[in-house]
Enzyme design. Structure first.
Site, PDB file in Angstrom:
ATOM      1  N   ASP A   1       6.319 -10.403  10.808  1.00 58.87           N
ATOM      2  CA  ASP A   1       6.727  -9.141  10.180  1.00 58.87           C
ATOM      3  C   ASP A   1       7.874  -8.486  10.944  1.00 58.87           C
ATOM      4  O   ASP A   1       8.005  -8.654  12.157  1.00 58.87           O
ATOM      5  CB  ASP A   1       5.508  -8.198  10.115  1.00 58.87           C
ATOM      6  CG  ASP A   1       5.700  -7.085   9.107  1.00 58.87           C
ATOM      7  OD1 ASP A   1       6.634  -7.163   8.291  1.00 58.87           O
ATOM      8  OD2 ASP A   1       4.911  -6.115   9.149  1.00 58.87           O
TER       9      ASP A   1
ATOM     10  N   ASN B   1      11.319  -8.401   9.699  1.00 57.57           N
ATOM     11  CA  ASN B   1      12.667  -8.913   9.401  1.00 57.57           C
ATOM     12  C   ASN B   1      13.576  -7.834   8.825  1.00 57.57           C
ATOM     13  O   ASN B   1      14.758  -7.738   9.178  1.00 57.57           O
ATOM     14  CB  ASN B   1      12.601 -10.048   8.374  1.00 57.57           C
ATOM     15  CG  ASN B   1      11.869 -11.257   8.879  1.00 57.57           C
ATOM     16  OD1 ASN B   1      11.518 -11.320  10.059  1.00 57.57           O
ATOM     17  ND2 ASN B   1      11.616 -12.219   8.008  1.00 57.57           N
TER      18      ASN B   1
ATOM     19  N   ARG C   1      13.378  -4.491   9.083  1.00 56.53           N
ATOM     20  CA  ARG C   1      13.747  -3.463  10.072  1.00 56.53           C
ATOM     21  C   ARG C   1      14.752  -4.009  11.075  1.00 56.53           C
ATOM     22  O   ARG C   1      15.666  -3.319  11.509  1.00 56.53           O
ATOM     23  CB  ARG C   1      12.489  -2.947  10.791  1.00 56.53           C
ATOM     24  CG  ARG C   1      11.751  -1.879   9.997  1.00 56.53           C
ATOM     25  CD  ARG C   1      10.353  -1.691  10.490  1.00 56.53           C
ATOM     26  NE  ARG C   1       9.487  -2.775  10.046  1.00 56.53           N
ATOM     27  CZ  ARG C   1       8.269  -2.985  10.517  1.00 56.53           C
ATOM     28  NH1 ARG C   1       7.786  -2.223  11.474  1.00 56.53           N
ATOM     29  NH2 ARG C   1       7.538  -3.970  10.036  1.00 56.53           N
ATOM     30  N   TRP C   2      14.598  -5.265  11.426  1.00 63.43           N
ATOM     31  CA  TRP C   2      15.534  -5.909  12.363  1.00 63.43           C
ATOM     32  C   TRP C   2      16.944  -5.909  11.763  1.00 63.43           C
ATOM     33  O   TRP C   2      17.911  -5.555  12.425  1.00 63.43           O
ATOM     34  CB  TRP C   2      15.065  -7.336  12.644  1.00 63.43           C
ATOM     35  CG  TRP C   2      15.858  -8.069  13.677  1.00 63.43           C
ATOM     36  CD1 TRP C   2      15.656  -8.047  15.032  1.00 63.43           C
ATOM     37  CD2 TRP C   2      16.986  -8.926  13.451  1.00 63.43           C
ATOM     38  NE1 TRP C   2      16.585  -8.841  15.652  1.00 63.43           N
ATOM     39  CE2 TRP C   2      17.402  -9.398  14.709  1.00 63.43           C
ATOM     40  CE3 TRP C   2      17.667  -9.353  12.313  1.00 63.43           C
ATOM     41  CZ2 TRP C   2      18.488 -10.268  14.859  1.00 63.43           C
ATOM     42  CZ3 TRP C   2      18.743 -10.215  12.466  1.00 63.43           C
ATOM     43  CH2 TRP C   2      19.146 -10.666  13.719  1.00 63.43           C
TER      44      TRP C   2
ATOM     45  N   ARG D   1      18.468  -6.765   4.168  1.00 63.50           N
ATOM     46  CA  ARG D   1      17.181  -7.325   4.575  1.00 63.50           C
ATOM     47  C   ARG D   1      17.193  -8.862   4.658  1.00 63.50           C
ATOM     48  O   ARG D   1      16.588  -9.452   5.552  1.00 63.50           O
ATOM     49  CB  ARG D   1      16.073  -6.870   3.620  1.00 63.50           C
ATOM     50  CG  ARG D   1      15.859  -5.359   3.617  1.00 63.50           C
ATOM     51  CD  ARG D   1      14.821  -4.968   2.592  1.00 63.50           C
ATOM     52  NE  ARG D   1      13.570  -5.662   2.844  1.00 63.50           N
ATOM     53  CZ  ARG D   1      12.640  -5.257   3.717  1.00 63.50           C
ATOM     54  NH1 ARG D   1      12.800  -4.131   4.375  1.00 63.50           N
ATOM     55  NH2 ARG D   1      11.551  -5.959   3.894  1.00 63.50           N
TER      56      ARG D   1
ATOM     57  N   SER E   1       3.567 -13.102   0.739  1.00 61.19           N
ATOM     58  CA  SER E   1       2.255 -12.674   0.244  1.00 61.19           C
ATOM     59  C   SER E   1       2.315 -12.463  -1.266  1.00 61.19           C
ATOM     60  O   SER E   1       3.395 -12.283  -1.841  1.00 61.19           O
ATOM     61  CB  SER E   1       1.827 -11.374   0.928  1.00 61.19           C
ATOM     62  OG  SER E   1       2.510 -10.271   0.373  1.00 61.19           O
TER      63      SER E   1
ATOM     64  N   GLU F   1       1.504  -9.891  -2.709  1.00 64.71           N
ATOM     65  CA  GLU F   1       2.034  -8.535  -2.911  1.00 64.71           C
ATOM     66  C   GLU F   1       3.552  -8.482  -2.736  1.00 64.71           C
ATOM     67  O   GLU F   1       4.207  -7.544  -3.214  1.00 64.71           O
ATOM     68  CB  GLU F   1       1.367  -7.553  -1.932  1.00 64.71           C
ATOM     69  CG  GLU F   1      -0.094  -7.261  -2.238  1.00 64.71           C
ATOM     70  CD  GLU F   1      -1.064  -8.381  -1.843  1.00 64.71           C
ATOM     71  OE1 GLU F   1      -0.687  -9.263  -1.038  1.00 64.71           O
ATOM     72  OE2 GLU F   1      -2.206  -8.392  -2.352  1.00 64.71           O
ATOM     73  N   ASN F   2       4.131  -9.471  -2.056  1.00 63.70           N
ATOM     74  CA  ASN F   2       5.583  -9.463  -1.844  1.00 63.70           C
ATOM     75  C   ASN F   2       6.373  -9.640  -3.148  1.00 63.70           C
ATOM     76  O   ASN F   2       7.570  -9.356  -3.202  1.00 63.70           O
ATOM     77  CB  ASN F   2       6.009 -10.533  -0.825  1.00 63.70           C
ATOM     78  CG  ASN F   2       5.622 -10.206   0.599  1.00 63.70           C
ATOM     79  OD1 ASN F   2       5.362 -11.099   1.400  1.00 63.70           O
ATOM     80  ND2 ASN F   2       5.585  -8.925   0.956  1.00 63.70           N
TER      81      ASN F   2
ATOM     82  N   ARG G   1       8.485  -6.654  -4.380  1.00 69.20           N
ATOM     83  CA  ARG G   1       9.741  -6.222  -3.738  1.00 69.20           C
ATOM     84  C   ARG G   1      10.896  -6.306  -4.740  1.00 69.20           C
ATOM     85  O   ARG G   1      10.765  -6.940  -5.786  1.00 69.20           O
ATOM     86  CB  ARG G   1      10.016  -7.112  -2.526  1.00 69.20           C
ATOM     87  CG  ARG G   1       9.013  -6.867  -1.435  1.00 69.20           C
ATOM     88  CD  ARG G   1       9.410  -7.555  -0.158  1.00 69.20           C
ATOM     89  NE  ARG G   1       8.432  -7.238   0.880  1.00 69.20           N
ATOM     90  CZ  ARG G   1       8.616  -7.457   2.160  1.00 69.20           C
ATOM     91  NH1 ARG G   1       9.747  -7.999   2.586  1.00 69.20           N
ATOM     92  NH2 ARG G   1       7.693  -7.130   3.033  1.00 69.20           N
TER      93      ARG G   1
ATOM     94  N   ARG H   1       0.347 -10.553  15.055  1.00 71.32           N
ATOM     95  CA  ARG H   1       1.213  -9.851  14.102  1.00 71.32           C
ATOM     96  C   ARG H   1       2.349  -9.181  14.868  1.00 71.32           C
ATOM     97  O   ARG H   1       2.105  -8.459  15.846  1.00 71.32           O
ATOM     98  CB  ARG H   1       0.464  -8.792  13.297  1.00 71.32           C
ATOM     99  CG  ARG H   1       1.432  -8.139  12.278  1.00 71.32           C
ATOM    100  CD  ARG H   1       0.770  -7.263  11.262  1.00 71.32           C
ATOM    101  NE  ARG H   1       1.739  -6.890  10.228  1.00 71.32           N
ATOM    102  CZ  ARG H   1       1.437  -6.654   8.951  1.00 71.32           C
ATOM    103  NH1 ARG H   1       0.202  -6.748   8.554  1.00 71.32           N
ATOM    104  NH2 ARG H   1       2.375  -6.320   8.092  1.00 71.32           N
TER     105      ARG H   1
END
Ligand code: IPE
Ligand code: IPE
Ligand code: MG
Length: 247
Positions: free
Chosen positions: A21, A23, A25-26, A34, A66, A68-69, A72, A189
């Protein structure tokens, strides 16, 4: 002494699972979109896989996408699927030469066709390899997996192949997409989030959890060694008392 030398190679976990997890924010920190972060995340996967082999870890499970992804933005989902296809196609020879067996868990049927094909090809090519199993969790969610198992078990009961009373923990384990894989001893994580996000809920009943602030594209071998050292400092009691474990 460097970190690797401090690790007891006879006591490394057989299975490590990672929620990769941070990526997005990086990338944002670099003023980039993103997807730039997702691209860089692939380099961390390479490093972590190498480190896992050095430490004789037999299963490395990576949460790559996931269920849920899918929610996006469309460009990000498409970019991720494209990255997945390119990465598998580009890495398969090296994985094969390195003795890596590629596996997958999750609702693979629900992935775009190009993805499924690349994955299937790579899994066939690497199927005999024994050095390490690299398990990609794709279109994976634990609640989907458990619901799916319940459907399959119910169908067997309905057809008379199975008796309701004979359903036990092992039956459920056998109907999960991880049925051939031991439970992870360690779950990592990255990115400072302290949650499981629908990952391996059944399988992590007694797994040690390790959270780090490091964002996935910055997670390198040394960070992995640190996690393993932390794991090796813990006492896993499985509901018993300390004296029973250490005698
Ligand atoms: C993890 O990084 C990669 C995937 C979920 C595919 P994120 O994309 O979740 O990055 P953050 O959490 O928004 O920083
Ligand atoms: C979990 O990360 C899924 C993957 C790493 C593939 P998310 O970034 O999707 O999780 P939440 O939304 O922060 O819980
Ligand atoms: Mg995230």
């Amino acid at each position: 002494m460097n970190l690797l030398e401090q690790i007891d190679l006879n006591n490394t976990p057989e299975h490590v699972a990672i929620i990769m997890d941070g990526n997005g924010r990086w990338a944002k920190k670099q003023g980039q979109i993103r997807l730039y972060g997702h691209n860089f995340g692939v380099e961390s996967v390479r490093e972590v896989l190498k480190a896992a082999k050095e430490m004789k870890i037999k299963y490395l499970t990576l949460y790559a996408f996931s269920t849920e992804n899918w929610n996006r933005p469309k460009e990000e989902v498409e970019g991720l699927m494209d990255l997945l296809i390119r990465t598998i196609a580009g890495e398969v020879d090296e994985l094969n030469e390195g003795g890596v067996r590629l596996m997958s868990i999750g609702n693979i049927e629900g992935l775009p066709e190009g993805c499924r094909e690349e994955l299937k090809k790579a899994q066939t090519i690497t199927s005999k390899n024994k050095e390490i199993n690299l398990v990609l969790a794709l279109n994976y969610s634990s609640r989907w997996e458990i619901t799916n198992a319940v459907h399959e078990i119910a169908a067997k009961i309905e057809s008379g192949e199975l008796k309701a009373n004979d359903v036990n923990e092992l039956t459920i384990t056998n109907f999960l997409s991880t049925n051939s894989i031991p439970d992870p001893e360690l779950l990592i994580r990255t990115s400072g989030e302290h949650r499981i996000s629908n990952f391996l809920l059944w399988q992590i009943a007694y797994t040690e959890l390790y959270f780090t602030e490091v964002l996935w594209p910055d997670f390198k071998k040394e960070d992995f060694y640190k996690a393993i050292l932390d794991y090796q400092s813990r006492e896993r009691r499985f509901g018993m008392v300390s004296e029973q474990i250490t005698k």
